[in-house]
Design an enzyme around this catalytic site. Sequence first.
Site, mmCIF file in Angstrom:
data_model
loop_
_atom_site.group_PDB
_atom_site.id
_atom_site.type_symbol
_atom_site.label_atom_id
_atom_site.label_comp_id
_atom_site.label_asym_id
_atom_site.label_seq_id
_atom_site.Cartn_x
_atom_site.Cartn_y
_atom_site.Cartn_z
ATOM 1 N N GLU A 36 0.818 -1.210 0.000
ATOM 2 C CA GLU A 36 0.000 0.000 0.000
ATOM 3 C C GLU A 36 0.853 1.262 0.000
ATOM 4 O OE1 GLU A 36 -3.073 0.294 -0.491
ATOM 5 O OE2 GLU A 36 -4.026 -1.609 0.028
ATOM 6 N N ARG B 228 0.979 4.027 -3.073
ATOM 7 C CA ARG B 228 0.424 5.334 -2.714
ATOM 8 C C ARG B 228 1.524 6.356 -2.444
ATOM 9 N NH1 ARG B 228 -5.313 4.395 0.389
ATOM 10 N NH2 ARG B 228 -5.582 2.193 -0.061
ATOM 11 N N ASP C 191 -5.734 -8.679 -8.403
ATOM 12 C CA ASP C 191 -5.999 -7.784 -9.521
ATOM 13 C C ASP C 191 -4.776 -7.130 -10.162
ATOM 14 O OD1 ASP C 191 -5.628 -6.373 -7.143
ATOM 15 O OD2 ASP C 191 -7.522 -5.285 -7.237
ATOM 16 N N GLU D 186 -12.376 2.035 -10.143
ATOM 17 C CA GLU D 186 -12.087 1.129 -11.261
ATOM 18 C C GLU D 186 -12.976 1.359 -12.482
ATOM 19 O OE1 GLU D 186 -10.377 -0.225 -7.625
ATOM 20 O OE2 GLU D 186 -12.522 0.038 -8.066
#
Length: 580
Positions: free
Chosen positions: A188, A192, A317, A478
Amino acid sequence: MDKDAEANSHSSVSPEATIPLGDQDGLPLLRGEHTLKGRLRTKWYRMDRITRLTTSLVVLILGGALVARVLIELFCPYDYWHNPQVTIPPKVDDNHSAHTDKERRNAVRDAMKHAWSGYHKYAFGHDELLPVSNKSNDKWGGWGVTLIDALDTLYIMELYDEFNQGVTHVVDVDFSKATPGYTTPFFEMVIRSLAGLLTAYEMSLDKRLLAKAQQVGDVLMPAFSTSTGLPYPRVDVNAGVAVRASTVCLAEAGTVQLEYWKLSDLTGNPVYHQAAQRVVDILDHSEKPYKGLYPIWVDIATGKFSSGQITFGAQGDSWYEYMLKQYIYSGRTHDQYRRMYEESIDSMKQKMVKRSEFDGQMYYVGDLDFTAKKFSPKFQHLTCFVPGMLALGSKTLNRPDDLELAKQLTYTCFQMYNQTATGLGPEYVLFRDSSDKGLLPTNHKDDFDIEDLPAADSSEISNGYYLGYDRGYLLRPETAESIMILYRITGDVMYKEWGWQIFQAIEKWTKTPAGFSAYRDVMSTKRDSQLTDSMESFFLAETLKYLYLLFSPADYFSLDEYVFNTEAHPFKIQRGHAQT
């Protein structure tokens, strides 16, 4: 002396006696022309006719080439000549609605200003704004993640004062420290914080931001200190060590490569990219239940897949996304990524794509179990990045059939919004098969508890799907991402209308006086009771950015020039990229 003799005497006087010579060759240099210009004139006239003609031709050719190069750069940039084009050319872009696009773009920009203003007022320097209670949290360790994640969105939207506010703060953050006792999630913070700082640097060229990006990259590097090189999921940055674990999920291990590659490129230090590339090599050679399809849990000590479903949704994903995007970032030179991507997409199309029983246009991507034999008819909002990925891959790799599937999947993702009471999209939707089997809409043990379903009601028949127990909208990006990409690749203005409809629903149902809030049940119109008091940083980093770019000229942060990481941070593609 007679007059004729006197005349002959004067005529025999050498010109050198009365006219100053420019040099020893005897060619005259006129008065007042002892300048550089004069000397060049003299040299020009000293040349014979053929030399002067040849020189003139050379100058004309070089001048014409220079003018032609400038015109090419203005009207058809040279970089566009490399490889198949992805983005529609400006003449195909929807110029007829430029005024409408500007109004819509400004509306999205105003939404970003509203969200930033609330964050600045109530949560500045903290990780997230709580947009209902007007408070803050530090759920990511106190680095100010919303601020970092939003920097390049502010820059893209030309909100330079707000961008500078953020930069002024972030250059004083010590990323070697976090909230005491907190362990930082490796993946993460790479997608980010590291990525956000890298792109903010590439846009502004403020070297302080690159220094901070390198600090973030360095404090997270202990994650790779394993026997195989597969990363641990968390790092104790205060102690400077990774937190030991036995497994790591696919997305956590395989979605840090673009960021560390960019860090290597910008710092000149190959160590970052080499560490991340090692992960790709391990997963590439690990045994899989089906070619190109990867279970989500990997044993860190052995590099083998240990358990978990195969999914293009949560925890899997972005691994598939990064195969294609690394190939693009490499300047389309690293064939390993192309091969891996095509293997995965071919197998996904064969094993994981199904069609609704009630809507012939509605296709979806379900999940497989660890053996790749059991199928789950659950389509996650997270999986709605897939159509954008397929469209990008169709142009990059000349796979036209993938573009048709991308259009069908984008239609499904839009209908997930279009068919709800609020116009917001839920976390997932469910489908039945031709035998009326599927997942019960109530909470079930796992995603492969396929049971007999009651007869479809009118709502399911009309919608093409039915809803599960989790009907929340988390401000996810998305669908907006895929809609933006599909417009930029096809030029079909329908996608702009879809995106605008989604934005209007976000404004109507999630906006608060301080920001925007996630929504508990997209089928409920009792708005105030449905706001969850959460605004994830990806709403500013991704959702609003993709909507803004949808209504911007298609060559603004062009898909031919930039590759977006999984948090929508645009990395400039390195032309003629050497393999590391």
